[in-house]
Structures are given as structure tokens and as C-alpha cells.
Design a protein around this motif. Sequence first.
Motif, PDB file in Angstrom:
ATOM      1  N   ARG A 181       0.868  -1.183   0.000  1.00 12.85           N
ATOM      2  CA  ARG A 181       0.000   0.000   0.000  1.00 12.85           C
ATOM      3  C   ARG A 181       0.905   1.233   0.000  1.00 12.85           C
ATOM      4  NH1 ARG A 181      -1.590  -2.457   4.652  1.00 12.85           N
ATOM      5  NH2 ARG A 181      -0.973  -0.578   5.794  1.00 12.85           N
ATOM      6  N   ILE A 182       0.396   2.337  -0.549  1.00  7.88           N
ATOM      7  CA  ILE A 182       1.267   3.503  -0.645  1.00  7.88           C
ATOM      8  C   ILE A 182       1.587   4.097   0.721  1.00  7.88           C
ATOM      9  CG2 ILE A 182       0.486   4.076  -2.982  1.00  7.88           C
ATOM     10  CD1 ILE A 182      -1.013   6.460  -1.737  1.00  7.88           C
ATOM     11  N   PRO A 260       1.827  -2.222  -9.230  1.00  8.12           N
ATOM     12  CA  PRO A 260       1.528  -1.984 -10.653  1.00  8.12           C
ATOM     13  C   PRO A 260       0.060  -1.732 -10.941  1.00  8.12           C
ATOM     14  CG  PRO A 260       1.955  -4.303 -10.251  1.00  8.12           C
ATOM     15  CD  PRO A 260       2.303  -3.585  -8.981  1.00  8.12           C
ATOM     16  N   GLU A 261      -0.822  -2.062  -9.970  1.00  9.00           N
ATOM     17  CA  GLU A 261      -2.247  -1.812 -10.187  1.00  9.00           C
ATOM     18  C   GLU A 261      -2.591  -0.331 -10.121  1.00  9.00           C
ATOM     19  OE1 GLU A 261      -1.595  -2.347  -5.784  1.00  9.00           O
ATOM     20  OE2 GLU A 261      -0.896  -3.291  -7.637  1.00  9.00           O
ATOM     21  N   LEU A 262      -1.688   0.495  -9.582  1.00  8.07           N
ATOM     22  CA  LEU A 262      -1.911   1.935  -9.512  1.00  8.07           C
ATOM     23  C   LEU A 262      -1.303   2.622 -10.728  1.00  8.07           C
ATOM     24  CD1 LEU A 262      -1.082   2.671  -5.759  1.00  8.07           C
ATOM     25  CD2 LEU A 262      -3.308   2.189  -6.776  1.00  8.07           C
ATOM     26  N   ARG A 263      -1.941   3.686 -11.188  1.00  8.02           N
ATOM     27  CA  ARG A 263      -1.366   4.496 -12.267  1.00  8.02           C
ATOM     28  C   ARG A 263      -0.557   5.628 -11.671  1.00  8.02           C
ATOM     29  NH1 ARG A 263      -4.922   6.954 -16.563  1.00  8.02           N
ATOM     30  NH2 ARG A 263      -6.395   7.325 -14.877  1.00  8.02           N
ATOM     31  N   GLY A 264       0.640   5.809 -12.187  1.00 10.83           N
ATOM     32  CA  GLY A 264       1.483   6.881 -11.699  1.00 10.83           C
ATOM     33  C   GLY A 264       1.123   8.218 -12.322  1.00 10.83           C
ATOM     34  N   ILE A 298       6.552   2.143 -24.198  1.00 11.10           N
ATOM     35  CA  ILE A 298       5.268   2.333 -23.526  1.00 11.10           C
ATOM     36  C   ILE A 298       4.426   1.064 -23.607  1.00 11.10           C
ATOM     37  CG2 ILE A 298       3.099   3.621 -23.531  1.00 11.10           C
ATOM     38  CD1 ILE A 298       5.425   5.254 -22.506  1.00 11.10           C
ATOM     39  N   ASP A 299       4.468   0.384 -24.754  1.00 12.64           N
ATOM     40  CA  ASP A 299       3.689  -0.842 -24.921  1.00 12.64           C
ATOM     41  C   ASP A 299       4.153  -1.945 -23.966  1.00 12.64           C
ATOM     42  OD1 ASP A 299       2.190   0.320 -26.898  1.00 12.64           O
ATOM     43  OD2 ASP A 299       3.329  -0.554 -28.572  1.00 12.64           O
ATOM     44  N   ALA A 300       5.404  -1.857 -23.526  1.00 14.54           N
ATOM     45  CA  ALA A 300       5.944  -2.880 -22.611  1.00 14.54           C
ATOM     46  C   ALA A 300       5.747  -2.527 -21.141  1.00 14.54           C
ATOM     47  CB  ALA A 300       7.442  -3.064 -22.898  1.00 14.54           C
ATOM     48  N   ARG A 301       5.043  -1.424 -20.879  1.00 15.83           N
ATOM     49  CA  ARG A 301       4.854  -0.968 -19.506  1.00 15.83           C
ATOM     50  C   ARG A 301       3.924  -1.930 -18.756  1.00 15.83           C
ATOM     51  NH1 ARG A 301       2.734   4.960 -19.526  1.00 15.83           N
ATOM     52  NH2 ARG A 301       0.910   3.865 -20.323  1.00 15.83           N
ATOM     53  N   PRO A 302       4.178  -2.145 -17.452  1.00 18.95           N
ATOM     54  CA  PRO A 302       3.308  -3.040 -16.669  1.00 18.95           C
ATOM     55  C   PRO A 302       1.869  -2.531 -16.639  1.00 18.95           C
ATOM     56  CG  PRO A 302       5.341  -2.594 -15.490  1.00 18.95           C
ATOM     57  CD  PRO A 302       5.308  -1.670 -16.670  1.00 18.95           C
ATOM     58  N   ARG A 303       0.927  -3.423 -16.487  1.00 13.96           N
ATOM     59  CA  ARG A 303      -0.493  -3.070 -16.449  1.00 13.96           C
ATOM     60  C   ARG A 303      -0.767  -2.086 -15.309  1.00 13.96           C
ATOM     61  NH1 ARG A 303      -3.190  -5.599 -12.372  1.00 13.96           N
ATOM     62  NH2 ARG A 303      -2.062  -7.255 -11.268  1.00 13.96           N
ATOM     63  N   GLY A 304      -1.746  -1.227 -15.532  1.00 16.99           N
ATOM     64  CA  GLY A 304      -2.124  -0.248 -14.513  1.00 16.99           C
ATOM     65  C   GLY A 304      -1.363   1.041 -14.626  1.00 16.99           C
ATOM     66  N   ASN A 305      -0.215   1.025 -15.315  1.00 17.08           N
ATOM     67  CA  ASN A 305       0.590   2.227 -15.472  1.00 17.08           C
ATOM     68  C   ASN A 305       0.439   2.828 -16.858  1.00 17.08           C
ATOM     69  OD1 ASN A 305       2.382   2.624 -12.926  1.00 17.08           O
ATOM     70  ND2 ASN A 305       2.400   0.434 -13.303  1.00 17.08           N
TER      71      ASN A 305
END
Length: 305
Positions: A181-182, A260-264, A298-305
Motif C-alpha cells: 500500500r502507498i 503496478p495496479e496503480l497508475r502513476g 510504452i507498450d511494454a509498460r506493466p499493467r495499470g501504469n
Amino acid sequence: MLRLDDLQIVVRTADLGSLSAAARDLDVSPAVASAALKRLEQQLEVRLFARSTRSLRLTPEGEQFLGYARAALQSLDEAQQQLAGRKVDISGVLQISAPSDFGRNVLLPWLDQFQEEHPLLHVRLLLGDRNADLFRQPVDIAIRYGAPEDSSLVALPLAPDNRRVLCASPAYLKKHGEPVRIDQLAQHNCLLYMLGGRLHERWRFIDGKRELSVTVGGNQVSDDADVVRRWGVAGRGVLYKSWLDVASDVQAGRLKVLLPELRGEPAALNLICTHRAQLSKTVYLLREFIQQRCSQLIDARPRGN
């Protein structure tokens, strides 16, 4: 009618910051260079340079005219090559300002590839995290994160969907554990970046439609983004960086993306110049080249980001 050699005097004087240096570079006498500048100013009915015994700088009118002069010289050069029956290739000098981390670790090898495709092109790369003064420094274009503060500048997107990601090295996570958690970031050593005296200690994320934020702290701060990334790779703490800056480290296993579920936060990358007259064939080709490579990362970025 404006003379080609007069335009060359203006461009080289602006690049070198000295009329006498421009004269030497173009192999003419200082008197000839001075007469050319005076003749051009009389034709345009403006002063292009503010001159004193110790300094020379572009006036606002000179800054505006410089981009058009560069574009005109490049267009004439391309026309000469076409008339000579040769394939038009980009050439000349392109002066680029870029952030320290992206410029050194991402852009540099891309520029090497670009020059291999266009061997007549000469590149001058200036690295630093402070925004370049495009009106006063010898820079044709700047590559920067975020929109320019000066609304008069032209900004063309390179990676509009780029975002920050939270990450740390496997060695750090093995020793200190991985936050889930953040709010747990308060228990970790966070590597901080400072620019213009401002410490970036408030990290923001998006969870669905909610915006989350946390104020972090740590024992290492730098005004050089590349230093912060190097600390992270060395296992010194957690960092919050542009995905483009850390993509190769993540792919190589030197860093791991956390939460990774959170967007930065958005970290759009743009190509910036003073006006559209500077958008030469060279700039357009380089922009397309960088866009393609940014898109692949960008296409290789983890999901959620």
C-alpha cells in the motif's frame, strides 16, 4: 532581397555568441561580417543583436528571425542537392537539449542509430535537468517532460501516455520488504529528486477514479535525475520515475515495478522549440524516430501504469 551569406552570418553569430568567431568560422574578415549584419538589419529595419564592447546577445526580434534564417538555409541546401540529382539526405548541425537521465541512458543510443541512418548529420547534445533557454542558448530543440511553462513555445508530443512508476531493486526489496500500500512508503527509504530548489517529496497515484498521494522521505536527494536512478539500481531505496527512464532497468531485472495496479503521475515527453519555422525536415524525421521507440517502450509498460 536578403542575401544567403548574410543569413549565414546571423546564424553562426547566434550559435557562437560572437561576431568575430562567426567571421573566422565562415572564413571572412570581421569587417565583412560586421557589414553583412549591418546590411541585414537595415533591410529588416530591426536590430538583430544588442551589442556592447563586452557582450553580444539576440534581441527579441533577432530571436524571432533566427528560426526563419535556419529554416531558409536548410531549405536552400536541400534544393541544391535535388538540383544536383542526388538523394536528399538530412545534414548540418542539430543542437538538442535533453534531461540528464533520459538523454544519457535512452536518447543517446537512439541518436547513434539515427546518425547511422543519416551520416551527414552532426549532433550536439546538451544534457541537464534545468530547462534550456531556447531563446538565448545555442539550442535548436529541447526534449522535456511536461508542457513548457512558456505558452509561446511550440510543443510536439513524443510520448504523451508516459507515466511515472514506483520501483526498487530486488536487493533492496529482499532486505526491506515490498510495500503493498502507498502508506507503507513512509517505512521505506525513498530516493528524492530536487529541481530549482523544489523537493519532489509528494508522490501521487491514481486508483481507478481516486487520486492518492503520500509525502515520502529518505536519506538521499539529488538535482540530477540520473543519480536518483543509479541509487535505485544500487539498492539504496525506492524511486518514483518516468517509465521511459527505468524501462531498460525493469526489463533487465535491475529494478522491479511496485504496486503496478496503480497508475502513476503523467510524465508526457515533448519536443519543444521556439516556433514552427524550426520544424525542419531533420526535426520531423528525428521526432518520428523517437516517437516509434518511445511507443515500443510504452507498450511494454506493466499493467495499470
